[in-house]
Write a protein that holds these residues in place. Structure first.
Motif, PDB file in Angstrom:
ATOM      1  N   LEU A   1      -1.860 -33.925  25.910  1.00  0.00           N
ATOM      2  CA  LEU A   1      -0.808 -32.992  25.528  1.00  0.00           C
ATOM      3  C   LEU A   1      -1.094 -31.613  26.118  1.00  0.00           C
ATOM      4  O   LEU A   1      -2.221 -31.107  25.982  1.00  0.00           O
ATOM      5  N   PRO A   2      -0.107 -30.972  26.738  1.00  0.00           N
ATOM      6  CA  PRO A   2      -0.317 -29.583  27.172  1.00  0.00           C
ATOM      7  C   PRO A   2      -0.481 -28.679  25.960  1.00  0.00           C
ATOM      8  O   PRO A   2       0.209 -28.845  24.943  1.00  0.00           O
ATOM      9  N   GLY A   3      -1.401 -27.728  26.068  1.00  0.00           N
ATOM     10  CA  GLY A   3      -1.667 -26.829  24.947  1.00  0.00           C
ATOM     11  C   GLY A   3      -2.744 -27.332  24.016  1.00  0.00           C
ATOM     12  O   GLY A   3      -3.106 -26.635  23.054  1.00  0.00           O
ATOM     13  N   PHE A   4      -3.280 -28.518  24.287  1.00  0.00           N
ATOM     14  CA  PHE A   4      -4.314 -29.101  23.437  1.00  0.00           C
ATOM     15  C   PHE A   4      -5.498 -29.498  24.324  1.00  0.00           C
ATOM     16  O   PHE A   4      -5.637 -30.660  24.711  1.00  0.00           O
ATOM     17  N   PRO A   5      -6.352 -28.538  24.654  1.00  0.00           N
ATOM     18  CA  PRO A   5      -7.455 -28.794  25.585  1.00  0.00           C
ATOM     19  C   PRO A   5      -8.449 -29.831  25.049  1.00  0.00           C
ATOM     20  O   PRO A   5      -8.738 -29.870  23.851  1.00  0.00           O
ATOM     21  N   ASN A   6      -8.933 -30.643  25.965  1.00  0.00           N
ATOM     22  CA  ASN A   6      -9.956 -31.654  25.636  1.00  0.00           C
ATOM     23  C   ASN A   6      -9.523 -32.558  24.484  1.00  0.00           C
ATOM     24  O   ASN A   6     -10.352 -33.034  23.701  1.00  0.00           O
ATOM     25  N   PHE A   7      -8.228 -32.785  24.378  1.00  0.00           N
ATOM     26  CA  PHE A   7      -7.687 -33.696  23.365  1.00  0.00           C
ATOM     27  C   PHE A   7      -7.033 -34.875  24.072  1.00  0.00           C
ATOM     28  O   PHE A   7      -6.229 -34.692  24.996  1.00  0.00           O
ATOM     29  N   PHE A   8      -7.390 -36.082  23.652  1.00  0.00           N
ATOM     30  CA  PHE A   8      -6.810 -37.288  24.234  1.00  0.00           C
ATOM     31  C   PHE A   8      -6.389 -38.241  23.133  1.00  0.00           C
ATOM     32  O   PHE A   8      -6.920 -38.205  22.018  1.00  0.00           O
ATOM     33  N   MET A   9      -5.431 -39.104  23.474  1.00  0.00           N
ATOM     34  CA  MET A   9      -4.929 -40.095  22.529  1.00  0.00           C
ATOM     35  C   MET A   9      -5.106 -41.495  23.094  1.00  0.00           C
ATOM     36  O   MET A   9      -4.925 -41.726  24.294  1.00  0.00           O
ATOM     37  N   MET A  10      -5.442 -42.409  22.217  1.00  0.00           N
ATOM     38  CA  MET A  10      -5.386 -43.829  22.531  1.00  0.00           C
ATOM     39  C   MET A  10      -4.070 -44.360  21.973  1.00  0.00           C
ATOM     40  O   MET A  10      -3.739 -44.099  20.808  1.00  0.00           O
ATOM     41  N   LEU A  11      -3.318 -45.075  22.792  1.00  0.00           N
ATOM     42  CA  LEU A  11      -2.032 -45.638  22.390  1.00  0.00           C
ATOM     43  C   LEU A  11      -1.073 -44.534  21.956  1.00  0.00           C
ATOM     44  O   LEU A  11      -0.359 -44.651  20.961  1.00  0.00           O
TER      45      LEU A  11
ATOM     46  N   ARG B   1     -19.453 -33.479  31.737  1.00  0.00           N
ATOM     47  CA  ARG B   1     -20.916 -33.513  31.645  1.00  0.00           C
ATOM     48  C   ARG B   1     -21.572 -33.038  32.945  1.00  0.00           C
ATOM     49  O   ARG B   1     -22.708 -32.550  32.916  1.00  0.00           O
ATOM     50  N   ARG B   2     -20.843 -33.169  34.056  1.00  0.00           N
ATOM     51  CA  ARG B   2     -21.352 -32.648  35.333  1.00  0.00           C
ATOM     52  C   ARG B   2     -20.989 -31.179  35.515  1.00  0.00           C
ATOM     53  O   ARG B   2     -21.141 -30.637  36.609  1.00  0.00           O
ATOM     54  N   SER B   3     -20.468 -30.546  34.450  1.00  0.00           N
ATOM     55  CA  SER B   3     -20.110 -29.115  34.436  1.00  0.00           C
ATOM     56  C   SER B   3     -19.010 -28.770  35.436  1.00  0.00           C
ATOM     57  O   SER B   3     -18.949 -27.659  35.947  1.00  0.00           O
ATOM     58  N   GLU B   4     -18.105 -29.716  35.689  1.00  0.00           N
ATOM     59  CA  GLU B   4     -16.989 -29.439  36.591  1.00  0.00           C
ATOM     60  C   GLU B   4     -15.920 -28.594  35.908  1.00  0.00           C
ATOM     61  O   GLU B   4     -15.110 -27.957  36.583  1.00  0.00           O
ATOM     62  N   PHE B   5     -15.895 -28.590  34.591  1.00  0.00           N
ATOM     63  CA  PHE B   5     -14.944 -27.757  33.851  1.00  0.00           C
ATOM     64  C   PHE B   5     -15.459 -27.615  32.424  1.00  0.00           C
ATOM     65  O   PHE B   5     -16.366 -28.335  31.978  1.00  0.00           O
ATOM     66  N   ASP B   6     -14.862 -26.682  31.715  1.00  0.00           N
ATOM     67  CA  ASP B   6     -15.182 -26.490  30.304  1.00  0.00           C
ATOM     68  C   ASP B   6     -14.117 -27.166  29.445  1.00  0.00           C
ATOM     69  O   ASP B   6     -14.421 -27.909  28.529  1.00  0.00           O
ATOM     70  N   THR B   7     -12.847 -26.873  29.751  1.00  0.00           N
ATOM     71  CA  THR B   7     -11.740 -27.544  29.057  1.00  0.00           C
ATOM     72  C   THR B   7     -10.694 -27.960  30.080  1.00  0.00           C
ATOM     73  O   THR B   7     -10.571 -27.372  31.164  1.00  0.00           O
ATOM     74  N   ILE B   8      -9.919 -28.971  29.689  1.00  0.00           N
ATOM     75  CA  ILE B   8      -8.871 -29.492  30.565  1.00  0.00           C
ATOM     76  C   ILE B   8      -7.671 -29.890  29.716  1.00  0.00           C
ATOM     77  O   ILE B   8      -7.820 -30.346  28.570  1.00  0.00           O
ATOM     78  N   GLU B   9      -6.490 -29.695  30.272  1.00  0.00           N
ATOM     79  CA  GLU B   9      -5.249 -30.119  29.629  1.00  0.00           C
ATOM     80  C   GLU B   9      -4.193 -30.301  30.706  1.00  0.00           C
ATOM     81  O   GLU B   9      -4.256 -29.666  31.765  1.00  0.00           O
ATOM     82  N   PRO B  10      -3.220 -31.165  30.498  1.00  0.00           N
ATOM     83  CA  PRO B  10      -2.154 -31.312  31.491  1.00  0.00           C
ATOM     84  C   PRO B  10      -1.254 -30.085  31.486  1.00  0.00           C
ATOM     85  O   PRO B  10      -1.093 -29.417  30.453  1.00  0.00           O
ATOM     86  N   SER B  11      -0.663 -29.773  32.617  1.00  0.00           N
ATOM     87  CA  SER B  11       0.254 -28.634  32.686  1.00  0.00           C
ATOM     88  C   SER B  11       1.590 -29.014  32.053  1.00  0.00           C
ATOM     89  O   SER B  11       1.972 -30.188  32.007  1.00  0.00           O
ATOM     90  N   SER B  12       2.301 -28.009  31.573  1.00  0.00           N
ATOM     91  CA  SER B  12       3.617 -28.258  30.967  1.00  0.00           C
ATOM     92  C   SER B  12       4.605 -28.791  31.988  1.00  0.00           C
ATOM     93  O   SER B  12       5.412 -29.684  31.683  1.00  0.00           O
ATOM     94  N   SER B  13       4.541 -28.274  33.225  1.00  0.00           N
ATOM     95  CA  SER B  13       5.478 -28.723  34.250  1.00  0.00           C
ATOM     96  C   SER B  13       5.243 -30.186  34.607  1.00  0.00           C
ATOM     97  O   SER B  13       6.198 -30.954  34.784  1.00  0.00           O
ATOM     98  N   ALA B  14       3.957 -30.595  34.707  1.00  0.00           N
ATOM     99  CA  ALA B  14       3.655 -31.994  35.008  1.00  0.00           C
ATOM    100  C   ALA B  14       4.097 -32.900  33.867  1.00  0.00           C
ATOM    101  O   ALA B  14       4.613 -34.003  34.095  1.00  0.00           O
TER     102      ALA B  14
END
Length: 431
Positions: free
Chosen positions: A317-327, A357-370
Motif C-alpha cells: 500500500l502506498p503510504g504504508f512503508p515496509n508493510f506487506f499483505m498476504m492474500l 538486510r543488505r542496507s539497500e534501503f531503510d523503508t520502501i512503499e509503492p508509489s501512488s501513481s504506480a
C-alpha cells in the motif's frame, strides 16, 4: 470438497501420505502442524495474541496488543487470511432456538449429529460438503437454499498404500503430481478470466452433471439462474446423489425466523430441527481488520479504503512503508489455491527484506501513481471475467466490482517475481 489435497500443501513440503484426492480436514490440519514442527515455527508464534493497533512512527512499526503490550518491528506483514471473520445471518429468533446452533467455521465438536435432525443453512462449498458428510449419520438433513450453485463433478478416490509407498520412495513423483495439479488449475483459471472454449467446456460439464438429478422438480430447484463459475464453483461428485436421498430435503422457501423448535420459512411451514449449522460465509473484505492500521504521516487504512480495498500488486500500500499483505486485495483467491498464492507473495516479500538486510534501503512503499495505474489495469480487465456476467457473490465489493485477480495465475507469479523498482519509493539506505 474445495480443492484437491495437493493444494493444501506447499511446493517445498509435499506430502506423500494423503488418504484421498480430497483429504479430510484432520489430515490437512495434521499436515500444517507437521510443517510448523519441521521448520521449528512454534517457538516463533505467539498464540492467543490479538494486535489491535499498528502505527508507523517514521522509522519502524509500533504494535499494540489487546492487553496493552507494545513492541517495535522493522517490517509488518499482514497474513490474516481471507475467510476468517464468520458472517452471521440477520435471521430473527436465532437466540430462541432450543437446540444446538453454530456457524460452520466455529463447529461445536461436543454436539452429536447421529440420529438427529440437522438443518444446514447455505449452499456454498461448505454447505455442500456438510450435506455429503451428514447424510446417513443424521436422521434427517435439511438444506436451506437461497441461491442454487453450479457443481462440477470431481471424484474423490482413495489412495492405496502402494501409491503412498511409491511416492515416499520416489519423491519426484509427488512433485510431478503437484505440477500436474498446478497445470490443471491454470487451465481452469483461464476459463474464469477469459471467454472462450474453456469457459464453454466448464459450463457444459456443470450442466451435464445437473442432468444426473432425475426428478424434474428437484432439478429445476437446483438449477442456478446465472452462468457457471460466476460464483465460486463447487466441486463435488456426490452432492446431487445426496440430494436425491429420502433422508435429505431441499428447502427453497425463504427463512422468516427461527423459533424454539426449528426454522419457520416465509410460507408458514415449521421445519423441526435439533441442530442448525449456519454456512453463511465470511466478511471477505475485512483483511487485517479489526486491527487499526496507521501509516506514514498519520494515514489511516480505513480512510484509504473507504471506497473499497485496493493495493499495489496484491501485496503493498502506498503510504504504508515496509508493510506487506498476504492474500491482499485482488489476489487470485477465486482461481487458484491459497497456499500457492501465498508462496508467490511470501517469496516476493522475503526478497525485499533481503534487500533491506543488505542496507539497500531503510523503508520502501509503492508509489501512488504506480498503484493507480495498476488498479486501472485491473479494473479494465474485469469485464472479460466470468464474475461480471450477472450474479451476487462474495467476490464483489459494495460497488459490485470483483476484488479478485482478473488474469492468469502465471501472470501473478511473473509479476511478483519481477518487481519494477521504478514503481517504488525508497528511503535512503541505512548506515
Amino acid at each position: 470438497m474445495t480443492c484437491p489435497r495437493a493444494f493444501y500443501q506447499y511446493s517445498f513440503a509435499t506430502n506423500p501420505n494423503w488418504s484421498r484426492f480430497f483429504s479430510p480436514g484432520d489430515e490437512i490440519q495434521a499436515y500444517f502442524c507437521g510443517v510448523a514442527d519441521r521448520f521449528v515455527l512454534r517457538d516463533r508464534i505467539r498464540f492467543g495474541t490479538e494486535i489491535v493497533d499498528a502505527r508507523f512512527d517514521g522509522r519502524r512499526w509500533v504494535l499494540r496488543t489487546n492487553t496493552g503490550e507494545e513492541s517495535m518491528v522493522d517490517f509488518l506483514i499482514s497474513a490474516t487470511g481471507v475467510l476468517h471473520h464468520p458472517r452471521m445471518p440477520s435471521i430473527s429468533g436465532l437466540d430462541d432456538f432450543g437446540g444446538d446452533l453454530f456457524h460452520s467455521a466455529r463447529w461445536d465438536h461436543r454436539v452429536a449429529v447421529r440420529g438427529r435432525r440437522v438443518a444446514v443453512v447455505g449452499t456454498g462449498s461448505t454447505g455442500v460438503q456438510l450435506v455429503c458428510g451428514l447424510f446417513g449419520a443424521a436422521d434427517k438433513v435439511m438444506l436451506f437454499q437461497r441461491t442454487a450453485q453450479w457443481v462440477v463433478p470431481l471424484p474423490n478416490p482413495r489412495y492405496s498404500r502402494f501409491t503412498n509407498i511409491t511416492h515416499q520412495a520416489v519423491p519426484w513423483l509427488d512433485r510431478l503430481a503437484y505440477a500436474a495439479y498446478s497445470a490443471m488449475f491454470d487451465f481452469f483459471a483461464v476459463a474464469l478470466t477469459k471467454p472462450g472454449l474453456r469457459r464453454k467446456w466448464m459450463g457444459a460439464l456443470c450442466r451435464a452433471n445437473l442432468r444426473s438429478v432425475r426428478d424434474p422438480d428437484l432439478r429445476r430447484a437446483l438449477t442456478p439462474d446465472y452462468q457457471p463459475m460466476c460464483k465460486r464453483l463447487v466441486m463435488s461428485a456426490g452432492f446431487y446423489r445426496a440430494m436425491q436421498r429420502d433422508d435429505v430435503e431441499l428447502v427453497t422457501a425463504g427463512i422468516d425466523h427461527v423459533e424454539r423448535r426449528g426454522i419457520v420459512t416465509d410460507d408458514g411451514v415449521l421445519h423441526d430441527a435439533d441442530v442448525i449449522v449456519l454456512c453463511t460465509g465470511f466478511d471477505t473484505h475485512a483483511f487485517f481488520r479489526p486491527m487499526q492500521l496507521t501509516g506514514r504521516d498519520g494515514i489511516v487504512a480505513d480512510d484509504v479504503w473507504r471506497d473499497g480495498p485496493r493495493a499495489y500488486q496484491t501485496v503493498a500500500l502506498p503510504g504504508f512503508p515496509n508493510f506487506f499483505m498476504m492474500l491482499g486485495p485482488h489476489s487470485p483467491v477465486g482461481n487458484l489455491a491459497l497456499t500457492t498464492v501465498a508462496e508467490s507473495q511470501a517469496n516476493h516479500i522475503v526478497r525485499w527484506i533481503e534487500r533491506w538486510r543488505r542496507s539497500e534501503f531503510d523503508t520502501i512503499e509503492p508509489s501512488s501513481s504506480a498503484t493507480d495505474a495498476y488498479n486501472a489495469r485491473v479494473r479494465a480487465a474485469m469485464p472479460k471475467t466470468v464474475w461480471t456476467t450477472g450474479c451476487n457473490s462474495w467476490y464483489l465489493n459494495k460497488a459490485g466490482v470483483p476484488e479478485v485477480w482478473p488474469f492468469t495465475p502465471g501472470e501473478h507469479r511473473e509479476m511478483l517475481a519481477n518487481p519494477d523498482l521504478g514503481h517504488y519509493e525508497f528511503n535512503a539506505g541505512r548506515v
